[in-house]
Structures are given as structure tokens and as C-alpha cells.
Design a protein around this motif. Sequence first.
Motif, short mmCIF file in Angstrom:
data_model
loop_
_atom_site.label_atom_id
_atom_site.label_comp_id
_atom_site.label_asym_id
_atom_site.label_seq_id
_atom_site.Cartn_x
_atom_site.Cartn_y
_atom_site.Cartn_z
N ALA A 1 -8.33 2.17 -13.86
CA ALA A 1 -7.19 2.94 -14.35
C ALA A 1 -6.70 3.96 -13.32
CB ALA A 1 -7.56 3.64 -15.64
N MET A 2 -7.13 3.79 -12.06
CA MET A 2 -6.81 4.79 -11.04
C MET A 2 -5.55 4.45 -10.25
SD MET A 2 -9.00 5.95 -7.73
CE MET A 2 -8.10 4.95 -6.57
N VAL A 3 -4.72 5.44 -10.00
CA VAL A 3 -3.62 5.29 -9.06
C VAL A 3 -3.66 6.44 -8.05
CG1 VAL A 3 -2.07 4.03 -10.61
CG2 VAL A 3 -1.99 6.53 -10.56
N HIS A 4 -3.09 6.18 -6.88
CA HIS A 4 -3.01 7.22 -5.85
C HIS A 4 -1.80 8.08 -6.21
CE1 HIS A 4 -3.35 7.93 -1.22
NE2 HIS A 4 -3.43 9.03 -1.91
N GLY A 5 -2.04 9.35 -6.55
CA GLY A 5 -0.95 10.19 -7.05
C GLY A 5 -0.20 10.94 -5.98
N GLY A 6 -0.94 11.49 -5.03
CA GLY A 6 -0.27 12.29 -4.01
C GLY A 6 -1.14 12.44 -2.79
N GLN A 7 -0.51 12.86 -1.72
CA GLN A 7 -1.21 12.91 -0.45
C GLN A 7 -0.56 13.97 0.42
OE1 GLN A 7 -3.86 10.59 0.40
NE2 GLN A 7 -4.10 12.31 1.78
N ALA B 1 12.70 4.43 -1.07
CA ALA B 1 13.12 3.70 -2.27
C ALA B 1 13.37 2.24 -1.99
CB ALA B 1 14.39 4.35 -2.83
N GLN B 2 13.16 1.43 -3.02
CA GLN B 2 13.61 0.03 -3.00
C GLN B 2 14.70 -0.05 -4.07
OE1 GLN B 2 9.90 -2.25 -3.49
NE2 GLN B 2 10.04 -2.82 -1.31
N GLY B 3 15.96 -0.07 -3.64
CA GLY B 3 17.07 0.00 -4.58
C GLY B 3 16.99 1.31 -5.36
N GLU B 4 16.99 1.20 -6.71
CA GLU B 4 16.94 2.39 -7.57
C GLU B 4 15.52 2.92 -7.73
OE1 GLU B 4 19.86 3.85 -9.27
OE2 GLU B 4 20.54 2.67 -7.53
N ASN B 5 14.55 2.12 -7.33
CA ASN B 5 13.15 2.46 -7.54
C ASN B 5 12.63 3.40 -6.45
OD1 ASN B 5 10.38 2.43 -8.15
ND2 ASN B 5 10.05 0.44 -7.15
N GLN B 6 12.44 4.68 -6.81
CA GLN B 6 11.94 5.66 -5.84
C GLN B 6 10.42 5.58 -5.78
OE1 GLN B 6 13.61 9.52 -6.64
NE2 GLN B 6 15.67 8.83 -6.07
N VAL B 7 9.93 4.99 -4.72
CA VAL B 7 8.50 4.75 -4.56
C VAL B 7 7.78 6.04 -4.18
CG1 VAL B 7 6.80 3.37 -3.33
CG2 VAL B 7 9.10 2.46 -3.69
N HIS C 1 0.86 -1.19 0.00
CA HIS C 1 0.00 0.00 0.00
C HIS C 1 0.90 1.25 0.00
CE1 HIS C 1 -2.66 -3.06 1.84
NE2 HIS C 1 -3.69 -2.29 1.57
N GLY C 2 0.59 2.21 -0.86
CA GLY C 2 1.36 3.47 -0.87
C GLY C 2 1.31 4.17 0.48
N LEU C 3 0.14 4.11 1.14
CA LEU C 3 0.01 4.81 2.43
C LEU C 3 0.77 4.10 3.55
CD1 LEU C 3 -3.73 5.94 2.23
CD2 LEU C 3 -1.72 7.43 2.24
N SER D 1 5.84 -0.68 -4.93
CA SER D 1 6.84 -1.34 -4.10
C SER D 1 6.33 -2.71 -3.68
CB SER D 1 7.15 -0.47 -2.88
OG SER D 1 5.95 -0.12 -2.23
N MET D 2 7.27 -3.58 -3.43
CA MET D 2 6.97 -5.00 -3.21
C MET D 2 7.31 -5.43 -1.78
SD MET D 2 6.12 -5.72 -6.23
CE MET D 2 6.21 -4.77 -7.74
N PRO D 3 6.55 -6.38 -1.26
CA PRO D 3 6.96 -7.01 0.01
C PRO D 3 8.27 -7.79 -0.21
CG PRO D 3 4.73 -7.71 -0.65
CD PRO D 3 5.33 -6.96 -1.80
N GLU D 4 8.92 -8.13 0.87
CA GLU D 4 10.14 -8.95 0.86
C GLU D 4 11.31 -8.29 0.14
OE1 GLU D 4 7.92 -12.65 -0.56
OE2 GLU D 4 9.09 -13.47 1.11
N THR D 5 11.27 -6.97 0.04
CA THR D 5 12.37 -6.19 -0.52
C THR D 5 12.61 -5.02 0.42
OG1 THR D 5 11.64 -6.75 -2.76
CG2 THR D 5 13.15 -4.91 -2.57
N GLU D 6 13.88 -4.71 0.68
CA GLU D 6 14.18 -3.65 1.64
C GLU D 6 13.71 -2.27 1.14
OE1 GLU D 6 17.89 -3.08 4.41
OE2 GLU D 6 18.28 -2.06 2.51
N ILE D 7 13.08 -1.52 2.03
CA ILE D 7 12.70 -0.13 1.75
C ILE D 7 13.65 0.75 2.57
CG2 ILE D 7 10.94 1.66 2.02
CD1 ILE D 7 8.84 -0.52 1.98
N GLU D 8 14.20 1.77 1.92
CA GLU D 8 15.03 2.72 2.65
C GLU D 8 14.40 4.10 2.59
OE1 GLU D 8 19.14 3.13 1.45
OE2 GLU D 8 19.56 4.42 3.19
N VAL D 9 14.20 4.69 3.75
CA VAL D 9 13.73 6.08 3.81
C VAL D 9 14.93 6.94 4.16
CG1 VAL D 9 12.17 7.73 4.92
CG2 VAL D 9 11.42 5.35 4.59
N SER D 10 15.20 7.95 3.31
CA SER D 10 16.32 8.84 3.58
C SER D 10 15.83 10.28 3.40
CB SER D 10 17.47 8.54 2.62
OG SER D 10 17.05 8.69 1.28
N GLY D 11 16.63 11.22 3.85
CA GLY D 11 16.19 12.60 3.71
C GLY D 11 17.23 13.58 4.17
#
Lengths: 131, 148
Positions: free
Chosen positions: B82-88, A114-120, A53-55, A87-97
Amino acid sequence: MSAKEKGEKIAGLKVTPDKFLPHRYAGASGDFNPIHIDKEFAQMVGLPSTILHGLYVMGLVAKAATEEAGGDPRALKRLSVQFRGMSMPETEIEVSGEVIEADGADVTFDLIAAQGENQVIRNATADVTYS
Amino acid sequence: MALKTDAVGKSWPAYEYEVGREKIREYAQVIGLDNPVHFDAEAARAAGYRGIVAPPMFVVVYAAGAMGPVLFDPDVEMNFAAMVHGGQEFEWGEPVISGDLITTTTTCRDIYPKDGKGFYVFETESKNQNGDLVCKATWTNIVRGIEE
């Protein structure tokens, strides 16, 4: 003198959500969208497998910002994010800032999850007050 | 399908959510928060709270019920496939404590096309039983493949 200086990195965090994390997050949040908990459904709509989930990932960004500012939940005043990848389960997530503004105890971070190069999550900004 | 914008400016009836202690614990645990103020009433009171305090992102729990019906409203007519959560964005006020009754109202701020996508912007405002603002949120959903 500010709690933190502009350009300083924050501690951030690393976590690897287990296979069943999306199920527990679905229960905790009430978001049972099948793309997060049903592998067959996820693949039917073109995803590699179930995704986080993004949230949930935003929750990790909130955790990193809050802990950086001393850990009290009142420290976090505002958080805004853009969701830019899956982003996927079972893959490390790194929060940086890092600090982009600092005025005494009031500090603004720019954060990435991010998960590796993938900025979620990117272009996340958090306003916190250090305690 | 052309983008339907009838819902812009529309508000929906308030949604009430009573905050329970075990729900706060469940949410805090899944995120991996270990601050005792989310689990233990004495620790929370020692830190100056009325009781067990919800993490700021617990807003997704008490405000979600306000957003759900909105997405299914025929005036909004959103293509979920076709929906994605864009921002929050969340802006927090008074802390949310176990036992609080949170009332959330939703307004559609904007619906607009951009680069072949439809952008749906909703705002929620959540207040506690004393009328104090606990969280103001902006939810942006993006729907792919629309005609401009």
C-alpha cells in the motif's frame, strides 16, 4: 537586475519515453520494482500497465531546471517535489515552470511535470544559481 | 493495523558506494542529459571538475542502498503493498566525481498518521571521502489504509 524576473516562464522540456525506458531506468538506478517493468504484475496490483519511476520524472525536472540555469550541474542547489500521479511510457511528458523568486544569479522555480492534464509532479521547487 | 512509530529517531549504519564512470554515463544517458561533463573527463576538467561529474540526481544511485534496508527494518514495519512515494527533497553540496567514495547515513525523522494514511519521513546525509557533504535528502513514503 536578476538573471530572470519573477513570473517569467522557463524553457522547460518535452520528452516521450519509449516502451523500454523503465527497464533502462531500472538498470541505471537499481530500482527493479516490478510495477515499472512487468506488465502482468502491474495489472495484478490494479494499474493500467507498467508505470514510469517517479524519480525518473524528477530527473527530467532536474534536467529542465539545470539547463534553464546554464547547463552546469553545479547550478542546481536544491530540488523538492511531490509525486501526485502515475505516468506511463509512450506518452509525452512536459516539464514547465516559472520563476517565483529571483535575487541576482540565485533564482527559484516552481515546476510541474505533466502528461496532458495529468500532473505527475507538482509543487516542485528548484533553487538554482545561474552561471 | 495501527501505525507503528518505534523507528522515529532511529539511525542506521552507514552505507558506502564507490562512484564509477560507466554508471554515471549510464544514468546520464537514460535521463537524456547531453552535457559532456557527464561523459568525457577532459570536458569535465575543462569545466573545473576533478573528473567525470555525476548529475545531481545521481543521488538516487548512491543513496538508494542506504534506504533499502531501512524500509525492511522490523521497527519500521512498512506495508509495501500500500506504499507510494509521496515526496522527495534533495539539497546538494560538493559535486560527486567518478572514483569518489560516498558514505550515506539514514535517520527516521518522523512517522505520523494523516487522513487515514501513514507518513514515513526519512533523512539521508551523504558525504564524500574528504568528509564534504554532497547531498542531504528527505524521502517521504505514504502508506494507505491505516488506523488512527
